[in-house]
Structure formats: structure tokens, C-alpha cells
Design an enzyme around this catalytic site. Sequence first.
Site, PDB file in Angstrom:
ATOM      1  N   ARG A 233       0.849  -1.186   0.000  1.00  8.38           N
ATOM      2  CA  ARG A 233       0.000   0.000   0.000  1.00  8.38           C
ATOM      3  C   ARG A 233       0.890   1.244   0.000  1.00  8.38           C
ATOM      4  O   ARG A 233       1.951   1.266   0.657  1.00  8.38           O
ATOM      5  CB  ARG A 233      -0.901   0.031   1.231  1.00  8.38           C
ATOM      6  CG  ARG A 233      -2.116  -0.861   1.140  1.00  8.38           C
ATOM      7  CD  ARG A 233      -3.146  -0.348   0.129  1.00  8.38           C
ATOM      8  NE  ARG A 233      -4.317  -1.187   0.038  1.00  8.38           N
ATOM      9  CZ  ARG A 233      -4.504  -2.170  -0.859  1.00  8.38           C
ATOM     10  NH1 ARG A 233      -3.576  -2.442  -1.756  1.00  8.38           N
ATOM     11  NH2 ARG A 233      -5.629  -2.859  -0.880  1.00  8.38           N
ATOM     12  N   GLU A 262      -3.521   7.808  -4.572  1.00  6.26           N
ATOM     13  CA  GLU A 262      -3.957   7.273  -5.871  1.00  6.26           C
ATOM     14  C   GLU A 262      -5.257   7.942  -6.310  1.00  6.26           C
ATOM     15  O   GLU A 262      -6.129   8.172  -5.460  1.00  6.26           O
ATOM     16  CB  GLU A 262      -4.148   5.760  -5.762  1.00  6.26           C
ATOM     17  CG  GLU A 262      -2.839   5.053  -5.496  1.00  6.26           C
ATOM     18  CD  GLU A 262      -3.012   3.548  -5.270  1.00  6.26           C
ATOM     19  OE1 GLU A 262      -4.103   3.013  -5.497  1.00  6.26           O
ATOM     20  OE2 GLU A 262      -2.018   2.922  -4.868  1.00  6.26           O
ATOM     21  N   HIS A 280      -1.341   0.674 -10.061  1.00  8.89           N
ATOM     22  CA  HIS A 280      -2.005  -0.294  -9.170  1.00  8.89           C
ATOM     23  C   HIS A 280      -2.648  -1.443  -9.977  1.00  8.89           C
ATOM     24  O   HIS A 280      -3.859  -1.652  -9.920  1.00  8.89           O
ATOM     25  CB  HIS A 280      -3.049   0.420  -8.300  1.00  8.89           C
ATOM     26  CG  HIS A 280      -3.424  -0.347  -7.063  1.00  8.89           C
ATOM     27  ND1 HIS A 280      -3.765   0.241  -5.872  1.00  8.89           N
ATOM     28  CD2 HIS A 280      -3.520  -1.683  -6.823  1.00  8.89           C
ATOM     29  CE1 HIS A 280      -4.062  -0.662  -4.968  1.00  8.89           C
ATOM     30  NE2 HIS A 280      -3.915  -1.861  -5.528  1.00  8.89           N
TER      31      HIS A 280
HETATM   32  P1  NAP Z   1      -0.980 -11.303   4.621  1.00  5.20           P
HETATM   33  O1  NAP Z   1      -0.943 -12.730   4.200  1.00  5.20           O
HETATM   34  O2  NAP Z   1      -1.870 -10.887   5.726  1.00  5.20           O
HETATM   35  O3  NAP Z   1       0.528 -10.869   4.947  1.00  5.20           O
HETATM   36  C1  NAP Z   1       0.844  -9.659   5.556  1.00  5.20           C
HETATM   37  C2  NAP Z   1       2.294  -9.740   6.034  1.00  5.20           C
HETATM   38  O4  NAP Z   1       2.644  -8.460   6.569  1.00  5.20           O
HETATM   39  C3  NAP Z   1       2.530 -10.765   7.127  1.00  5.20           C
HETATM   40  O5  NAP Z   1       3.763 -11.389   6.923  1.00  5.20           O
HETATM   41  C4  NAP Z   1       2.546  -9.932   8.407  1.00  5.20           C
HETATM   42  O6  NAP Z   1       3.334 -10.574   9.386  1.00  5.20           O
HETATM   43  C5  NAP Z   1       3.187  -8.655   7.889  1.00  5.20           C
HETATM   44  N1  NAP Z   1       2.859  -7.475   8.684  1.00  5.20           N
HETATM   45  C6  NAP Z   1       1.637  -6.966   8.958  1.00  5.20           C
HETATM   46  N2  NAP Z   1       1.734  -5.876   9.749  1.00  5.20           N
HETATM   47  C7  NAP Z   1       3.050  -5.695   9.963  1.00  5.20           C
HETATM   48  C8  NAP Z   1       3.799  -4.748  10.720  1.00  5.20           C
HETATM   49  N3  NAP Z   1       3.197  -3.762  11.402  1.00  5.20           N
HETATM   50  N4  NAP Z   1       5.138  -4.856  10.729  1.00  5.20           N
HETATM   51  C9  NAP Z   1       5.756  -5.848  10.060  1.00  5.20           C
HETATM   52  N5  NAP Z   1       5.110  -6.770   9.327  1.00  5.20           N
HETATM   53  C10 NAP Z   1       3.773  -6.699   9.296  1.00  5.20           C
HETATM   54  O7  NAP Z   1      -1.383 -10.368   3.389  1.00  5.20           O
HETATM   55  P2  NAP Z   1      -1.169 -10.632   1.834  1.00  5.20           P
HETATM   56  O8  NAP Z   1      -2.304 -11.413   1.284  1.00  5.20           O
HETATM   57  O9  NAP Z   1       0.228 -11.137   1.608  1.00  5.20           O
HETATM   58  O10 NAP Z   1      -1.312  -9.127   1.283  1.00  5.20           O
HETATM   59  C11 NAP Z   1      -0.471  -8.106   1.785  1.00  5.20           C
HETATM   60  C12 NAP Z   1      -0.952  -6.730   1.338  1.00  5.20           C
HETATM   61  O11 NAP Z   1      -0.629  -6.524  -0.027  1.00  5.20           O
HETATM   62  C13 NAP Z   1      -2.475  -6.508   1.379  1.00  5.20           C
HETATM   63  O12 NAP Z   1      -2.910  -6.151   2.673  1.00  5.20           O
HETATM   64  C14 NAP Z   1      -2.674  -5.377   0.385  1.00  5.20           C
HETATM   65  O13 NAP Z   1      -2.625  -4.135   1.035  1.00  5.20           O
HETATM   66  C15 NAP Z   1      -1.478  -5.505  -0.558  1.00  5.20           C
HETATM   67  N6  NAP Z   1      -1.884  -5.910  -1.912  1.00  5.20           N
HETATM   68  C16 NAP Z   1      -1.640  -5.076  -2.956  1.00  5.20           C
HETATM   69  C17 NAP Z   1      -2.008  -5.457  -4.225  1.00  5.20           C
HETATM   70  C18 NAP Z   1      -1.763  -4.570  -5.397  1.00  5.20           C
HETATM   71  O14 NAP Z   1      -2.566  -4.588  -6.320  1.00  5.20           O
HETATM   72  N7  NAP Z   1      -0.665  -3.827  -5.434  1.00  5.20           N
HETATM   73  C19 NAP Z   1      -2.641  -6.670  -4.458  1.00  5.20           C
HETATM   74  C20 NAP Z   1      -2.869  -7.508  -3.372  1.00  5.20           C
HETATM   75  C21 NAP Z   1      -2.467  -7.107  -2.094  1.00  5.20           C
HETATM   76  P3  NAP Z   1       3.102 -10.339  10.967  1.00  5.20           P
HETATM   77  O15 NAP Z   1       1.619 -10.402  11.195  1.00  5.20           O
HETATM   78  O16 NAP Z   1       3.891 -11.435  11.632  1.00  5.20           O
HETATM   79  O17 NAP Z   1       3.669  -8.995  11.254  1.00  5.20           O
HETATM   80  C1  8YV Z   2      -7.366  -4.802  -5.719  1.00  5.18           C
HETATM   81  C2  8YV Z   2      -5.497  -4.832  -4.124  1.00  5.18           C
HETATM   82  O1  8YV Z   2      -7.784  -5.512  -6.791  1.00  5.18           O
HETATM   83  O2  8YV Z   2      -6.289  -6.918  -3.344  1.00  5.18           O
HETATM   84  C3  8YV Z   2      -5.805  -5.812  -3.051  1.00  5.18           C
HETATM   85  O3  8YV Z   2      -5.549  -5.488  -1.885  1.00  5.18           O
HETATM   86  O4  8YV Z   2      -4.879  -3.854  -3.899  1.00  5.18           O
HETATM   87  C4  8YV Z   2      -5.905  -5.093  -5.531  1.00  5.18           C
HETATM   88  O5  8YV Z   2      -5.717  -6.438  -5.826  1.00  5.18           O
HETATM   89  C5  8YV Z   2      -7.704  -3.437  -6.027  1.00  5.18           C
HETATM   90  O6  8YV Z   2      -7.523  -2.644  -4.912  1.00  5.18           O
HETATM   91  C6  8YV Z   2      -9.155  -3.391  -6.468  1.00  5.18           C
HETATM   92  O7  8YV Z   2      -9.457  -2.137  -6.869  1.00  5.18           O
END
Ligand code: NAP
Ligand code: 8YV
Length: 323
Positions: A233, A262, A280
Site C-alpha cells: 500500500r 492514488e 495499481h
Molecule cells: P498477509 O498474508 O496478511 O501478509 C501480511 C504480512 O505483513 C505478514 O507477513 C505480516 O506478518 C506482515 N505485517 C503486517 N503488519 C506488519 C507490521 N506492522 N510490521 C511488520 N510486518 C507486518 O497479506 P497478503 O495477502 O500477503 O497481502 C499483503 C498486502 O498486499 C495486502 O494487505 C494489500 O494491502 C497488498 N496488496 C496489494 C495489491 C496490489 O494490487 N498492489 C494486491 C494484493 C495485495 P506479521 O503479522 O507477523 O507482522
Molecule cells: C485490488 C489490491 O484488486 O487486493 C488488493 O488489496 O490492492 C488489488 O488487488 C484493487 O484494490 C481493487 O481495486
Amino acid sequence: MSQDRPVILIPGKMHPRALERMTDLFDVRQIDGADASLITPDLATGVAGIATFNKVPASLMDALENLEIVSNFGVGYDGVDAGHAAGRGIVVTHTPDVLNDEVADTAIGLLINTLRRLPAAEQWLRDGRWVEDGPFPLSPLSLSGRKVGFYGLGRIGQAIARRLEDFGLEIAYHTRSRRDGVAYAYHDTLLGLAQAVDTLIVIVPGTAETRHTVNAEILQALGADGVVINVGRGITVDETALIAALEQGVIAGAGLDVFEREPHVPEALMALPQVSLLPHVASASVATRNKMADLVVDNLVSWFKTGKALTPVSETPFTRPAR
Ligand code: NAP
Ligand code: 8YV
């Protein structure tokens, strides 16, 4: 309001496949945005569920007295006030796992684009400069031999790391708790991780705790060959500090799929050749977005049919009270 079909509110836009399926299954009502002032008296009592693109403030929940479930399109749900939902007994769901591979593949592409400047090389060819001016300049950076640090090693972080193992790179990570079953070096502080690596992949959720944690000190610790890739994010990275670090050569480059405001991206970032920018799109293929759309709808269906959500967020592990 329909007597037998739960009323689902869509504040703003929705993925067309999710909208089509929901329209078949539910009594769907749409309003222009996630704004409590748009709630009419019949919506105030009738709405049982919300489907959203990551925007449901507490005020909207509080305008809906019989709201049971918020189904979020996206794994990140920083735009949904899940703490408030928990206090009101409203379940919040999201779309984990179905996008892991897509986001991980995009992260690898963004990393290589950043290091090898491939988008600029393609533009060079398209602009006829290969013919007019000769070969594209050599990229100052390479992926080979990099030490990669993961800030976040959850579902998506691990999918990215597994891919990078095959590139033969050294991998380390920082999370709040050490993860069982991975051989990567663990650092209990982000600063410790940044000091140990030259490439930082940010894939933590956007929370109050992670906000602006990738700051001037962390960038300084990465060093002059340092590269930051953010697919988590925008708010996790202090964009002003990042721009300053890039302009002053404190780090060497950045690849960003997400931004603080964004869809607005600072002109100063766009002006920098050592930066690769994406709007994104990490999960944005038709196939993956269809899977996410289905999970948004399937969570609603499961909740109203069985009383259980398929993928609730950790703050709201509720089941539906018997009615
Ligand atoms: P997840 O499985 O919940 O993994 C989150 C990771 O972050 C865990 O390893 C967690 O470990 C760590 N974490 C959380 N808070 C933290 C903190 N304060 N300090 C250090 N580490 C921390 O989530 P995910 O499915 O991998 O997705 C992660 C994030 O990617 C989503 O929440 C979303 O915002 C973003 N995302 C972006 C896109 C995009 O389109 N660019 C797409 C999908 C997801 P601990 O709990 O042990 O700290
Ligand atoms: C979303 C994302 O699709 O899954 C998330 O957390 O950031 C993206 O995969 C997007 O935000 C949808 O608009």
C-alpha cells in the site's frame, strides 16, 4: 425492499461479473459513493450487506441499522473500518489467496523493469532511437547478486520470495512475528533488515502501524545501491522521503505499483528515470479479477445461506446469529 432476497448495497462501482451475479441472487441497490448522506430511510433499515471496492467508513455502517456483512473486493481492506465493524458484530470479508500468483508475478516484473529499465528500453525502440542513436544505454543496475529483504512475508510475500529463490538470490525478511517453516534470515526490526539488504520489497498491509515506516532512515540504511519495490500500500512508504532519497542518490531506484494519493502520482517521481511506475495493476488480469469477483459474491452467498463467511478478516471471525 424484497421480503426474501437480502438487500445488498453497492456504494460506488463494482466489478461487472460480481454485479451481474449479485443482481441474479440479491436485491441490489447502488448509490454513488460510500457516503452516509446518500442513505434513504428504506436503505437504512433494509440493507443487510455491502459489496465494496475497499471503502466503507464507520459512518456508512452506522447509517445501516441491520447491516450484517461487508464483502470487500481485494485482499487489502484498509479502506473498510474493520475495527468498527467488529464492535458492531458486522463481518468483513476480503479476497485472499486467489490473487497471490498474479501479484507475485507482477512484483517480479516490476523489480526487473526497475533494475534493467526495460520500459524505457522499449520506448527507445518504439521512438526509432535504436535506428537513429544506436543501442539503448546499459542499465546501471542488475538483479544478479542482489540481497532481497521482504517487509511482509504473508501469502503474497511468500509467493514472491519462492520465485526469487529460483533466481539464486539471498533472501531475508521482517515481520512482527518470526515465520515457521521458512529458511530466510529473520530480522526483528525493519531497520535491521534494511541494513542487511540492498533491495526492499514492501508487501505489508496499509495500517496505522505500517504508515510511513519506510522513511528516510530506512532508505539511508539500504544504501547507494538500494532499490525499493512497493506492491503493498502507498501509505507504507513516505513518498516525500523516497523522492528526496532518489533525487540525492541515497538509493538507486524504486518500483511502485501503489501510491499515497492514488490515482495521483507526484510529478517529481515521474521525472526520475531510475523509477518504474505502475497504476495499481498487480492483480489486474481478467482471470484474476474474475476470481476475486466470485469470492466477493460467494462470501455473501455463504453468509446468507449457511451463516458462515468463506474468508472473513481476522478482526471479525463471526458467524451469523440464528434468525
Ligand atoms: P498477509 O498474508 O496478511 O501478509 C501480511 C504480512 O505483513 C505478514 O507477513 C505480516 O506478518 C506482515 N505485517 C503486517 N503488519 C506488519 C507490521 N506492522 N510490521 C511488520 N510486518 C507486518 O497479506 P497478503 O495477502 O500477503 O497481502 C499483503 C498486502 O498486499 C495486502 O494487505 C494489500 O494491502 C497488498 N496488496 C496489494 C495489491 C496490489 O494490487 N498492489 C494486491 C494484493 C495485495 P506479521 O503479522 O507477523 O507482522
Ligand atoms: C485490488 C489490491 O484488486 O487486493 C488488493 O488489496 O490492492 C488489488 O488487488 C484493487 O484494490 C481493487 O481495486
